[in-house]
Scaffold this motif. Structure first.
Motif, PDB file in Angstrom:
ATOM      1  N   GLU A 186     -12.411 -14.835  -2.752  1.00  0.00           N
ATOM      2  CA  GLU A 186     -10.956 -15.031  -2.669  1.00  0.00           C
ATOM      3  C   GLU A 186     -10.433 -14.529  -1.328  1.00  0.00           C
ATOM      4  O   GLU A 186      -9.596 -15.176  -0.708  1.00  0.00           O
ATOM      5  CB  GLU A 186     -10.242 -14.333  -3.831  1.00  0.00           C
ATOM      6  CG  GLU A 186     -10.435 -15.013  -5.167  1.00  0.00           C
ATOM      7  CD  GLU A 186      -9.799 -16.391  -5.237  1.00  0.00           C
ATOM      8  OE1 GLU A 186      -8.720 -16.596  -4.644  1.00  0.00           O
ATOM      9  OE2 GLU A 186     -10.382 -17.268  -5.890  1.00  0.00           O
ATOM     10  N   ALA A 187     -10.914 -13.384  -0.871  1.00  0.00           N
ATOM     11  CA  ALA A 187     -10.490 -12.866   0.434  1.00  0.00           C
ATOM     12  C   ALA A 187     -11.112 -13.674   1.567  1.00  0.00           C
ATOM     13  O   ALA A 187     -10.467 -13.929   2.591  1.00  0.00           O
ATOM     14  CB  ALA A 187     -10.869 -11.397   0.568  1.00  0.00           C
ATOM     15  N   LEU A 188     -12.351 -14.101   1.389  1.00  0.00           N
ATOM     16  CA  LEU A 188     -13.052 -14.852   2.438  1.00  0.00           C
ATOM     17  C   LEU A 188     -12.453 -16.233   2.660  1.00  0.00           C
ATOM     18  O   LEU A 188     -12.672 -16.845   3.710  1.00  0.00           O
ATOM     19  CB  LEU A 188     -14.540 -14.956   2.105  1.00  0.00           C
ATOM     20  CG  LEU A 188     -15.292 -13.616   2.097  1.00  0.00           C
ATOM     21  CD1 LEU A 188     -16.686 -13.795   1.517  1.00  0.00           C
ATOM     22  CD2 LEU A 188     -15.338 -13.015   3.492  1.00  0.00           C
ATOM     23  N   ARG A 189     -11.673 -16.717   1.700  1.00  0.00           N
ATOM     24  CA  ARG A 189     -11.008 -18.019   1.851  1.00  0.00           C
ATOM     25  C   ARG A 189      -9.988 -18.008   2.979  1.00  0.00           C
ATOM     26  O   ARG A 189      -9.488 -19.047   3.379  1.00  0.00           O
ATOM     27  CB  ARG A 189     -10.283 -18.405   0.559  1.00  0.00           C
ATOM     28  CG  ARG A 189     -11.230 -18.677  -0.584  1.00  0.00           C
ATOM     29  CD  ARG A 189     -10.457 -18.833  -1.843  1.00  0.00           C
ATOM     30  NE  ARG A 189     -10.180 -20.244  -2.039  1.00  0.00           N
ATOM     31  CZ  ARG A 189      -9.572 -20.727  -3.095  1.00  0.00           C
ATOM     32  NH1 ARG A 189      -9.132 -19.913  -4.036  1.00  0.00           N
ATOM     33  NH2 ARG A 189      -9.371 -22.004  -3.223  1.00  0.00           N
ATOM     34  N   ASN A 190      -9.702 -16.826   3.504  1.00  0.00           N
ATOM     35  CA  ASN A 190      -8.747 -16.682   4.603  1.00  0.00           C
ATOM     36  C   ASN A 190      -9.363 -17.062   5.943  1.00  0.00           C
ATOM     37  O   ASN A 190      -8.953 -16.549   6.982  1.00  0.00           O
ATOM     38  CB  ASN A 190      -8.220 -15.243   4.659  1.00  0.00           C
ATOM     39  CG  ASN A 190      -7.308 -14.933   3.506  1.00  0.00           C
ATOM     40  OD1 ASN A 190      -6.301 -15.610   3.304  1.00  0.00           O
ATOM     41  ND2 ASN A 190      -7.657 -13.932   2.721  1.00  0.00           N
ATOM     42  N   GLY A 191     -10.337 -17.950   5.940  1.00  0.00           N
ATOM     43  CA  GLY A 191     -10.879 -18.468   7.184  1.00  0.00           C
ATOM     44  C   GLY A 191     -12.207 -17.874   7.621  1.00  0.00           C
ATOM     45  O   GLY A 191     -12.491 -17.827   8.814  1.00  0.00           O
ATOM     46  N   PHE A 192     -13.026 -17.402   6.677  1.00  0.00           N
ATOM     47  CA  PHE A 192     -14.324 -16.847   7.017  1.00  0.00           C
ATOM     48  C   PHE A 192     -15.439 -17.721   6.465  1.00  0.00           C
ATOM     49  O   PHE A 192     -15.364 -18.204   5.338  1.00  0.00           O
ATOM     50  CB  PHE A 192     -14.475 -15.428   6.447  1.00  0.00           C
ATOM     51  CG  PHE A 192     -13.566 -14.436   7.096  1.00  0.00           C
ATOM     52  CD1 PHE A 192     -13.946 -13.777   8.260  1.00  0.00           C
ATOM     53  CD2 PHE A 192     -12.321 -14.167   6.562  1.00  0.00           C
ATOM     54  CE1 PHE A 192     -13.100 -12.872   8.862  1.00  0.00           C
ATOM     55  CE2 PHE A 192     -11.471 -13.260   7.158  1.00  0.00           C
ATOM     56  CZ  PHE A 192     -11.854 -12.615   8.318  1.00  0.00           C
ATOM     57  N   LEU A 193     -16.466 -17.914   7.270  1.00  0.00           N
ATOM     58  CA  LEU A 193     -17.710 -18.535   6.833  1.00  0.00           C
ATOM     59  C   LEU A 193     -18.773 -17.455   6.907  1.00  0.00           C
ATOM     60  O   LEU A 193     -18.864 -16.736   7.913  1.00  0.00           O
ATOM     61  CB  LEU A 193     -18.109 -19.697   7.749  1.00  0.00           C
ATOM     62  CG  LEU A 193     -17.218 -20.929   7.706  1.00  0.00           C
ATOM     63  CD1 LEU A 193     -17.669 -21.942   8.761  1.00  0.00           C
ATOM     64  CD2 LEU A 193     -17.261 -21.568   6.329  1.00  0.00           C
ATOM     65  N   LEU A 212     -13.694  -8.482  11.500  1.00  0.00           N
ATOM     66  CA  LEU A 212     -13.938  -9.257  12.721  1.00  0.00           C
ATOM     67  C   LEU A 212     -12.632  -9.508  13.488  1.00  0.00           C
ATOM     68  O   LEU A 212     -12.318 -10.632  13.861  1.00  0.00           O
ATOM     69  CB  LEU A 212     -14.644 -10.573  12.397  1.00  0.00           C
ATOM     70  CG  LEU A 212     -16.131 -10.407  12.082  1.00  0.00           C
ATOM     71  CD1 LEU A 212     -16.365 -10.269  10.605  1.00  0.00           C
ATOM     72  CD2 LEU A 212     -16.928 -11.524  12.644  1.00  0.00           C
ATOM     73  N   ALA A 213     -11.854  -8.454  13.646  1.00  0.00           N
ATOM     74  CA  ALA A 213     -10.597  -8.467  14.409  1.00  0.00           C
ATOM     75  C   ALA A 213      -9.518  -9.343  13.777  1.00  0.00           C
ATOM     76  O   ALA A 213      -8.515  -9.638  14.415  1.00  0.00           O
ATOM     77  CB  ALA A 213     -10.840  -8.873  15.860  1.00  0.00           C
ATOM     78  N   ARG A 214      -9.706  -9.775  12.530  1.00  0.00           N
ATOM     79  CA  ARG A 214      -8.684 -10.555  11.821  1.00  0.00           C
ATOM     80  C   ARG A 214      -8.161  -9.734  10.661  1.00  0.00           C
ATOM     81  O   ARG A 214      -8.940  -9.176   9.891  1.00  0.00           O
ATOM     82  CB  ARG A 214      -9.288 -11.859  11.299  1.00  0.00           C
ATOM     83  CG  ARG A 214      -9.667 -12.821  12.417  1.00  0.00           C
ATOM     84  CD  ARG A 214     -10.182 -14.119  11.906  1.00  0.00           C
ATOM     85  NE  ARG A 214      -9.212 -14.760  11.031  1.00  0.00           N
ATOM     86  CZ  ARG A 214      -9.421 -15.908  10.418  1.00  0.00           C
ATOM     87  NH1 ARG A 214     -10.559 -16.555  10.587  1.00  0.00           N
ATOM     88  NH2 ARG A 214      -8.512 -16.437   9.640  1.00  0.00           N
ATOM     89  N   HIS A 229      -7.405 -24.426   9.157  1.00  0.00           N
ATOM     90  CA  HIS A 229      -7.455 -23.339  10.121  1.00  0.00           C
ATOM     91  C   HIS A 229      -8.867 -23.241  10.687  1.00  0.00           C
ATOM     92  O   HIS A 229      -9.799 -23.827  10.155  1.00  0.00           O
ATOM     93  CB  HIS A 229      -7.070 -22.020   9.448  1.00  0.00           C
ATOM     94  CG  HIS A 229      -7.839 -21.802   8.173  1.00  0.00           C
ATOM     95  ND1 HIS A 229      -9.161 -21.415   8.151  1.00  0.00           N
ATOM     96  CD2 HIS A 229      -7.477 -21.978   6.885  1.00  0.00           C
ATOM     97  CE1 HIS A 229      -9.573 -21.342   6.907  1.00  0.00           C
ATOM     98  NE2 HIS A 229      -8.580 -21.676   6.114  1.00  0.00           N
ATOM     99  N   SER A 230      -8.997 -22.496  11.752  1.00  0.00           N
ATOM    100  CA  SER A 230     -10.335 -22.297  12.301  1.00  0.00           C
ATOM    101  C   SER A 230     -11.040 -21.235  11.467  1.00  0.00           C
ATOM    102  O   SER A 230     -10.416 -20.382  10.863  1.00  0.00           O
ATOM    103  CB  SER A 230     -10.253 -21.862  13.760  1.00  0.00           C
ATOM    104  OG  SER A 230      -9.600 -20.622  13.861  1.00  0.00           O
ATOM    105  N   SER A 231     -12.344 -21.313  11.426  1.00  0.00           N
ATOM    106  CA  SER A 231     -13.122 -20.357  10.645  1.00  0.00           C
ATOM    107  C   SER A 231     -13.806 -19.355  11.558  1.00  0.00           C
ATOM    108  O   SER A 231     -14.242 -19.686  12.656  1.00  0.00           O
ATOM    109  CB  SER A 231     -14.178 -21.085   9.817  1.00  0.00           C
ATOM    110  OG  SER A 231     -13.560 -21.885   8.843  1.00  0.00           O
TER     111      SER A 231
END
Length: 165
Positions: free
Chosen positions: A128-135, A103-105, A6-8
């Motif tokens: 664990e939550a940041l693995r949902n596409g956050f850097l 961030l709107a996600r 997915h995009s980050s």
């Protein structure tokens, strides 16, 4: 090295988020890749049973040094787990599932309930939550934008609407 599926989204080490399902429109959060789980400041935590399932009732104060906009929440207990603090102290915490908008996600995350009165942030979002596409850009803050000025003043314990003369 494997390509992400997915995009980050790039986020700063601190951001403004919301917890829509519990009625918290603004809460300043710390993004902490060193912490596995996310944590939310909770007070008056009371466990009970509903339809044979474990539930928890708790209060959430989204602002530092203020009781304004506090909400009482009831959530199904998702889990219990031992969590070790940064000081090395271990305690068992209740885990609930909460929707977080960052961030709107929107994402759903496992969140432990704890007393964060002495912490600088009412909520910590772990890896664990940041693995949902956050850097996380560790040198950046509020890449998703700042909350309105009145909200920021309220978070610092100042009246967002000072009396007029």
């Amino acid at each position: 090295m494997r390509e992400p599926d997915h995009s980050s989204t790039i986020a700063g080490w601190r951001e403004w988020a919301s917890l829509p399902e519990i009625g918290v429109e603004w809460i300043k959060v710390k993004l902490d890749t060193g912490a596995r789980s996310s944590s939310l400041h909770a007070f008056d935590v009371e466990e009970f049973e509903r339809d044979g399932e474990p539930w928890v009732r708790y209060g959430v104060r989204p602002w530092q040094n203020s009781d304004d906009d506090a909400v009482v929440v009831e959530s199904r207990v998702h889990d219990r787990r031992a969590v070790r603090s940064s000081s090395g102290h271990s305690e068992e915490r209740i885990v609930v599932l909460l929707d977080i908008v960052l961030l709107a996600r929107e994402m759903q995350a496992e969140v432990t309930l704890s007393n964060r009165d002495e912490m600088g942030f009412r909520m910590l979002i772990g890896r664990e939550a940041l693995r949902n596409g956050f850097l996380v850009a560790s040198g950046e803050s509020f890449l998703g934008g700042r909350a309105p000025r009145g909200v920021r003043r309220q978070n610092r314990g100042r009246d967002p609407h000072p009396p007029t003369a």
